[in-house]
Structure formats: structure tokens, C-alpha cells
Design a protein around this motif. Structure first.
Motif, PDB file in Angstrom:
ATOM      1  N   ALA A 104     159.739  -4.164 -76.467  1.00  0.00           N
ATOM      2  CA  ALA A 104     160.534  -3.790 -77.641  1.00  0.00           C
ATOM      3  C   ALA A 104     160.996  -2.340 -77.562  1.00  0.00           C
ATOM      4  CB  ALA A 104     159.710  -4.017 -78.907  1.00  0.00           C
ATOM      5  N   ALA A 105     160.172  -1.483 -76.969  1.00  0.00           N
ATOM      6  CA  ALA A 105     160.499  -0.054 -76.893  1.00  0.00           C
ATOM      7  C   ALA A 105     161.359   0.298 -75.689  1.00  0.00           C
ATOM      8  CB  ALA A 105     159.202   0.758 -76.863  1.00  0.00           C
ATOM      9  N   GLY A 106     161.550  -0.651 -74.781  1.00  0.00           N
ATOM     10  CA  GLY A 106     162.337  -0.348 -73.589  1.00  0.00           C
ATOM     11  C   GLY A 106     161.603   0.529 -72.594  1.00  0.00           C
ATOM     12  N   VAL A 107     160.316   0.267 -72.422  1.00  0.00           N
ATOM     13  CA  VAL A 107     159.508   0.991 -71.433  1.00  0.00           C
ATOM     14  C   VAL A 107     159.301   0.066 -70.233  1.00  0.00           C
ATOM     15  CG1 VAL A 107     157.253   2.016 -70.927  1.00  0.00           C
ATOM     16  CG2 VAL A 107     158.333   2.390 -73.162  1.00  0.00           C
ATOM     17  N   PRO A 108     159.776   0.433 -69.042  1.00  0.00           N
ATOM     18  CA  PRO A 108     159.596  -0.425 -67.859  1.00  0.00           C
ATOM     19  C   PRO A 108     158.114  -0.663 -67.575  1.00  0.00           C
ATOM     20  CG  PRO A 108     161.246   1.265 -67.434  1.00  0.00           C
ATOM     21  CD  PRO A 108     160.587   1.628 -68.728  1.00  0.00           C
ATOM     22  N   HIS A 109     157.751  -1.919 -67.436  1.00  0.00           N
ATOM     23  CA  HIS A 109     156.343  -2.266 -67.289  1.00  0.00           C
ATOM     24  C   HIS A 109     156.217  -3.551 -66.482  1.00  0.00           C
ATOM     25  CE1 HIS A 109     157.882  -4.622 -70.657  1.00  0.00           C
ATOM     26  NE2 HIS A 109     156.975  -5.535 -70.344  1.00  0.00           N
ATOM     27  N   GLY A 110     155.044  -3.787 -65.946  1.00  0.00           N
ATOM     28  CA  GLY A 110     154.805  -5.022 -65.211  1.00  0.00           C
ATOM     29  C   GLY A 110     153.333  -5.228 -64.958  1.00  0.00           C
ATOM     30  N   GLN A 111     152.902  -6.469 -65.105  1.00  0.00           N
ATOM     31  CA  GLN A 111     151.511  -6.817 -64.855  1.00  0.00           C
ATOM     32  C   GLN A 111     151.244  -6.851 -63.356  1.00  0.00           C
ATOM     33  OE1 GLN A 111     150.452 -10.640 -66.400  1.00  0.00           O
ATOM     34  NE2 GLN A 111     148.265 -10.413 -66.000  1.00  0.00           N
ATOM     35  N   LEU A 112     150.081  -6.376 -62.929  1.00  0.00           N
ATOM     36  CA  LEU A 112     149.703  -6.471 -61.520  1.00  0.00           C
ATOM     37  C   LEU A 112     149.377  -7.930 -61.208  1.00  0.00           C
ATOM     38  CD1 LEU A 112     149.485  -3.347 -61.761  1.00  0.00           C
ATOM     39  CD2 LEU A 112     147.529  -3.486 -60.205  1.00  0.00           C
ATOM     40  N   ARG A 113     150.139  -8.521 -60.284  1.00  0.00           N
ATOM     41  CA  ARG A 113     149.992  -9.934 -59.965  1.00  0.00           C
ATOM     42  C   ARG A 113     149.659 -10.129 -58.501  1.00  0.00           C
ATOM     43  NH1 ARG A 113     155.725 -11.511 -62.836  1.00  0.00           N
ATOM     44  NH2 ARG A 113     154.969 -11.832 -64.970  1.00  0.00           N
ATOM     45  N   LYS A 147     142.090  -0.422 -75.638  1.00  0.00           N
ATOM     46  CA  LYS A 147     141.705  -0.966 -76.944  1.00  0.00           C
ATOM     47  C   LYS A 147     142.320  -2.325 -77.256  1.00  0.00           C
ATOM     48  CE  LYS A 147     141.114   3.662 -78.934  1.00  0.00           C
ATOM     49  NZ  LYS A 147     141.647   4.638 -79.919  1.00  0.00           N
ATOM     50  N   GLN A 148     143.401  -2.707 -76.516  1.00  0.00           N
ATOM     51  CA  GLN A 148     144.105  -3.942 -76.838  1.00  0.00           C
ATOM     52  C   GLN A 148     144.370  -4.743 -75.566  1.00  0.00           C
ATOM     53  OE1 GLN A 148     144.705  -5.037 -79.809  1.00  0.00           O
ATOM     54  NE2 GLN A 148     144.391  -3.196 -81.076  1.00  0.00           N
ATOM     55  N   PRO A 149     144.575  -6.059 -75.706  1.00  0.00           N
ATOM     56  CA  PRO A 149     144.890  -6.885 -74.534  1.00  0.00           C
ATOM     57  C   PRO A 149     146.323  -6.657 -74.059  1.00  0.00           C
ATOM     58  CG  PRO A 149     144.984  -8.219 -76.506  1.00  0.00           C
ATOM     59  CD  PRO A 149     144.456  -6.871 -76.934  1.00  0.00           C
ATOM     60  N   TRP A 150     146.609  -7.152 -72.855  1.00  0.00           N
ATOM     61  CA  TRP A 150     147.926  -6.978 -72.244  1.00  0.00           C
ATOM     62  C   TRP A 150     149.048  -7.552 -73.113  1.00  0.00           C
ATOM     63  CZ3 TRP A 150     151.361  -4.693 -69.643  1.00  0.00           C
ATOM     64  CH2 TRP A 150     152.460  -5.352 -69.069  1.00  0.00           C
ATOM     65  N   SER A 151     148.831  -8.688 -73.728  1.00  0.00           N
ATOM     66  CA  SER A 151     149.873  -9.309 -74.553  1.00  0.00           C
ATOM     67  C   SER A 151     150.333  -8.388 -75.672  1.00  0.00           C
ATOM     68  CB  SER A 151     149.369 -10.639 -75.129  1.00  0.00           C
ATOM     69  OG  SER A 151     148.202 -10.434 -75.916  1.00  0.00           O
ATOM     70  N   PHE A 152     149.416  -7.630 -76.222  1.00  0.00           N
ATOM     71  CA  PHE A 152     149.754  -6.682 -77.282  1.00  0.00           C
ATOM     72  C   PHE A 152     150.653  -5.575 -76.748  1.00  0.00           C
ATOM     73  CE2 PHE A 152     148.885  -2.678 -79.489  1.00  0.00           C
ATOM     74  CZ  PHE A 152     149.060  -3.027 -80.817  1.00  0.00           C
ATOM     75  N   TRP A 153     150.239  -4.981 -75.620  1.00  0.00           N
ATOM     76  CA  TRP A 153     151.008  -3.863 -75.064  1.00  0.00           C
ATOM     77  C   TRP A 153     152.333  -4.322 -74.473  1.00  0.00           C
ATOM     78  CZ3 TRP A 153     149.457   0.184 -77.197  1.00  0.00           C
ATOM     79  CH2 TRP A 153     148.112   0.448 -77.406  1.00  0.00           C
ATOM     80  N   GLN A 154     152.345  -5.498 -73.854  1.00  0.00           N
ATOM     81  CA  GLN A 154     153.578  -6.001 -73.261  1.00  0.00           C
ATOM     82  C   GLN A 154     154.662  -6.183 -74.329  1.00  0.00           C
ATOM     83  OE1 GLN A 154     153.595 -10.050 -71.786  1.00  0.00           O
ATOM     84  NE2 GLN A 154     154.901  -9.466 -70.062  1.00  0.00           N
ATOM     85  N   THR A 155     154.282  -6.731 -75.451  1.00  0.00           N
ATOM     86  CA  THR A 155     155.243  -6.930 -76.541  1.00  0.00           C
ATOM     87  C   THR A 155     155.806  -5.603 -77.014  1.00  0.00           C
ATOM     88  OG1 THR A 155     154.082  -8.926 -77.248  1.00  0.00           O
ATOM     89  CG2 THR A 155     155.537  -7.874 -78.855  1.00  0.00           C
ATOM     90  N   ARG A 156     154.947  -4.632 -77.156  1.00  0.00           N
ATOM     91  CA  ARG A 156     155.394  -3.318 -77.631  1.00  0.00           C
ATOM     92  C   ARG A 156     156.288  -2.612 -76.613  1.00  0.00           C
ATOM     93  NH1 ARG A 156     151.699   0.259 -81.484  1.00  0.00           N
ATOM     94  NH2 ARG A 156     151.377  -1.270 -83.138  1.00  0.00           N
ATOM     95  N   MET A 157     155.907  -2.667 -75.359  1.00  0.00           N
ATOM     96  CA  MET A 157     156.694  -1.970 -74.333  1.00  0.00           C
ATOM     97  C   MET A 157     158.052  -2.626 -74.128  1.00  0.00           C
ATOM     98  SD  MET A 157     153.983  -0.562 -71.486  1.00  0.00           S
ATOM     99  CE  MET A 157     152.833  -1.917 -71.470  1.00  0.00           C
TER     100      MET A 157
END
Length: 430
Positions: free
Chosen positions: A328-337, A316-326
Motif C-alpha cells: 500500500a505504501a509503495g515500498v519495494p519488498h519481497g519474501q525470501l523464497r 512484532k507482526q507476521p509477514w502478511s501484515f507487513w506485506q500489505t502495508r508495504m
């Protein structure tokens, strides 16, 4: 292609002039080729060791011809990556005079590194026992495929062979097809790291005891280690790991998801991360508190429904939205590059992982820095990989004290290759 990238990467920032080097004063005679041996000595060269790379006249290390080749450099990108901060000496090891020079260099050095097929160094008269007679406290590192002794010592070894025989490939990929190798030479690179660590340990032991020693690192042994804790899991459970693609057999949710504009990976390694993901990122505190998702094994058993819930939310949302939230929440994440995206990423720029360094003929070349940061003894300023024999005359004059007459006599005797009438030099030095 490189000219287009000149503005993308910063120039290397020189180290403080008065800062000491970690391995200053250590000299290494390096007979190795391809990746596992040379990358080990690159690590040590970056730490300030003087690495004398012995190469066959004219041809040099076979890795020089791995693509893409660059006409200005006269070698390919893989060689550039694997051989910075070294001095190339062209010696004909089939010539008695070439062997004689190699022995003189070893007698003035601290470490020998080789990764020839088993028996080659013995035929040269440069095995460990022979080298001990030249320098009693020498550290002699052999990087082999399956060890220097035993039933498999004659076998040749390359990275993908180690990947398949160690079980590493069987663990990677998707369950509905055969396992896949890692394209990156992970076994060569990790073997190089293990060899450099082993040499550092031997140098420290010599400092304490005054005694040198033989050091051996086998590609296959290291590859089994690279299977990670799966080896003990097999022994405890009796079951081989299953291929899980991008998901994890041990944690959930861990895997690839799609935002509205790109894909990314999240890794929920424990219960608290899962709870933060659900309550703070997708705003489902009810799922964070649900008993059916309270532990890793329970979530693994319900992986499909958890992935479905997350997939629907993330779309429902773009990566920038989820990246900011994750973040802030301390959820390990990374974009596929892609690799191209990774080396140009904000993280890589922040860490100055890719820089530009001078090159005598090309003007500049890109450099990928080691991930080591010393506060007191920073790594050596990178110098681009040498041309074949670029430093032959300099090293033999500086280290062994040869004069022009001696160099000419050795050249005539074939020490620097058939038909060489003078000491080999790099084209840039002519």
C-alpha cells in the motif's frame, strides 16, 4: 516426482492460429552445446526461427547428461530447459559426408551459431569465410570464451571461470570471507541473451543492406559487463567494491529483515521510499522527517541503528501484515523464497511462467516460458527438447530434398555415425 506435480501447473495455452511469428522463415544451423549457445538459439526458436541442432550421433550435446536425468526423456532437466523448439540432426562431423551435409544445410539457412573451441570450425571447413562462400549473406555467430583472435583465444571458458575472472565473484558474499559465485549460470544465460540480441541486430541490418556478417560474443567480455556499474565506480573512485552481503553499499535501508514468521527483503532506493517506509509502514513519521536520515549517504553511515529500529518493529507482526502495508505504501519488498516456492508463487501463477507441454514418451513435461510478451506476434508454442537425431531424416528430406536411396547411401558412408545403417531417428519415432 513430475507425476505428483501434474495438478500444480496449467497446460500451455496455444497461440492464436492466425498470428504471425516474429522470426518465421528464418533458419538457423546450430552447432553449439552446453548453455550459452543453445539458450541463445532457444530464444530465437521461441520467436519462430527453425533451429537445426547439429549433434554427435548417439552421444549428442554433453548437457543432455546433466542431472537430474529422466529415464523416460533419456536426458536431464537442464537440457530440457535449454533446447525446446529445436530439431535435432545427428551428424558425424569427423566424417567427410557429415561435413558435406552440414554445408548443404548452411547454404539453405540464414544463421550459423557455434561455440566450439577456437579453431574447431576452421578444421571442419566451416569458419565464417568458408560459410560465406556457401551463402553470401550468412550471419555467423561465434560464442567464444575470450574471443576468436588474440593472445587468449585458445583458452577454454565456463561460467564460473568467467564469474571469478571478471571480478563478479569478488563483489558477492560477506566481507569476512571470500567472494561467492552465483549458483545459477548467470554468465552463460546473459551471454546467450547478448548473442540472441546480436543475431537479431544482424538480421535487421541484413534486411536493410542485404549484407550478412560475422557476430562474436565472448563470455569474458559479457562477464565484465555483468559486473554492472561497479566497473565505472572503480575507475572514478579507485576503490574496489566491498562485499556487503544482503545490504547495499549505495542505499539504506536495503537488506533482509525478519517478520514474526519469515524473512523478507526491502529496497529503499531513494529518500521518498525511506520516508514512506518509516511513516506509513512502521508508523514512525518522526524518523521519516529526521535530518540525520535525510539522504542516502547519511542513512548508509547510520545503517546499524536503522536496521536495529526496523528489525525490532518487524519482529512484532507476521509477514502478511507487513506485506500489505508495504504494498500500500509503495515500498519495494519481497519474501525470501526457495526455487520451489518461487515457481509455485502467486506471481508465477499469475504470469503463467510454468506450464505443462506435451511429450511423446513422458506424456507431458514442465516448461519455463520466456519473459517476452508480444501483442501481435506471440512466441511459438513450446515443443519439448528433442532426442538425439530425432529430426535427421525429416530435415534432410524436407530441407535438402534427399530421397531414401540418398539417405541410405549417406548412412552407409558414415555421415550419421559409425555403424549406422540407416538415418538416425528418435526412439519415439521408431
Amino acid at each position: 516426482m513430475l507425476n505428483e506435480a501434474v495438478a500444480e501447473f496449467p497446460e500451455h495455452q496455444p497461440r492464436p492460429v492466425d498470428a504471425p511469428l516474429p522470426l518465421a522463415g528464418i533458419r538457423i544451423v546450430d552447432f553449439s552445446h552446453f548453455i550459452a549457445g543453445p539458450f541463445a538459439t532457444t530464444i530465437l526458436a521461441d520467436m519462430g526461427a527453425e533451429v537445426l541442432k547439429i549433434e554427435a550421433p548417439g552421444r549428442g550435446d554433453d548437457l543432455r547428461r546433466y542431472p537430474p536425468m529422466d529415464a523416460m526423456l533419456a536426458h536431464g532437466a537442464p537440457f530440457l530447459w535449454t533446447n525446446r523448439n529445436k530439431k535435432s540432426i545427428a551428424l558425424d562431423m569427423k566424417s567427410p559426408r557429415g561435413i558435406e551435409i552440414a554445408k548443404e544445410l548452411i547454404a539453405q539457412s540464414d544463421v550459423v551459431v557455434e561455440n566450439f573451441s577456437t579453431g574447431v570450425m576452421t578444421r571442419f571447413g566451416l569458419d565464417y569465410e568458408s560459410c560465406r562462400k556457401l551463402k553470401s549473406d550468412i550471419i555467423y555467430c561465434s560464442v567464444s570464451a575470450y574471443g576468436r583472435e588474440g593472445a587468449f583465444s585458445d583458452r577454454l571458458g565456463f561460467d564460473p571461470i568467467a564469474q571469478v575472472e571478471s571480478g563478479f565473484v569478488s563483489m558477492n558474499g560477506y566481507a569476512d570471507r571470500e567472494g561467492v559465485r552465483a549458483l545459477s549460470p548467470v554468465m552463460d544465460i546473459s551471454t546467450a541473451m547478448m548473442a540472441s540480441n546480436a543475431i537479431l541486430g544482424a538480421l535487421l541490418a541484413r534486411q536493410r543492406t542485404g549484407i550478412g556478417q560475422a557476430v562474436e560474443v565472448a563470455l569474458f567480455d559479457n562477464a565484465v559487463l555483468m559486473a554492472g556499474y561497479a566497473t565505472l565506480q572503480v575507475l572514478f573512485s579507485g576503490r574496489n567494491p566491498e562485499r556487503n552481503g544482503n545490504t547495499s553499499p549505495d542505499t539504506c535501508p536495503s537488506g533482509v529483515f525478519a517478520a514474526r514468521d519469515c524473512s523478507f527483503y526491502i529496497n529503499c532506493g531513494n529518500d521518498k521510499i525511506f520516508q514512506r517506509l518509516m511513516s506509513q509502514v512502521i508508523e514512525r513519521p518522526d524518523l521519516a522527517a529526521a535530518e540525520i536520515y535525510a539522504s542516502g549517504p547519511l542513512r548508509v553511515a547510520r545503517r546499524e541503528e536503522i536496521f536495529s529500529i526496523l528489525g525490532e518493529a518487524f519482529a512484532k507482526q507476521p509477514w502478511s501484515f507487513w506485506q500489505t502495508r508495504m504494498r500500500a505504501a509503495g515500498v519495494p519488498h519481497g519474501q525470501l523464497r526457495t526455487v520451489a516456492e518461487a515457481i509455485r508463487s502467486p506471481e508465477a501463477r499469475e504470469r503463467r511462467l510454468v506450464t505443462r507441454i506435451p511429450h511423446e514418451k513422458a506424456g507431458w513435461v514442465p516448461n519455463i516460458n520466456l519473459p517476452i510478451r508480444y501483442s501481435v506476434t506471440p512466441l511459438a508454442d513450446p515443443i519439448a527438447a528433442p532426442a538425439v537425431g530425432q529430426h535427421t531424416e525429416h530435415v534432410l528430406t524436407d530441407v535438402l530434398g534427399y530421397d531414401a536411396a540418398r539417405l541410405a547411401e549417406l548412412a552407409k558412408a558414415g555421415a550419421f555415425g559409425e555403424g549406422q545403417s540407416e538415418t538416425p531417428k528418435a526412439e519415439a519415432d521408431r
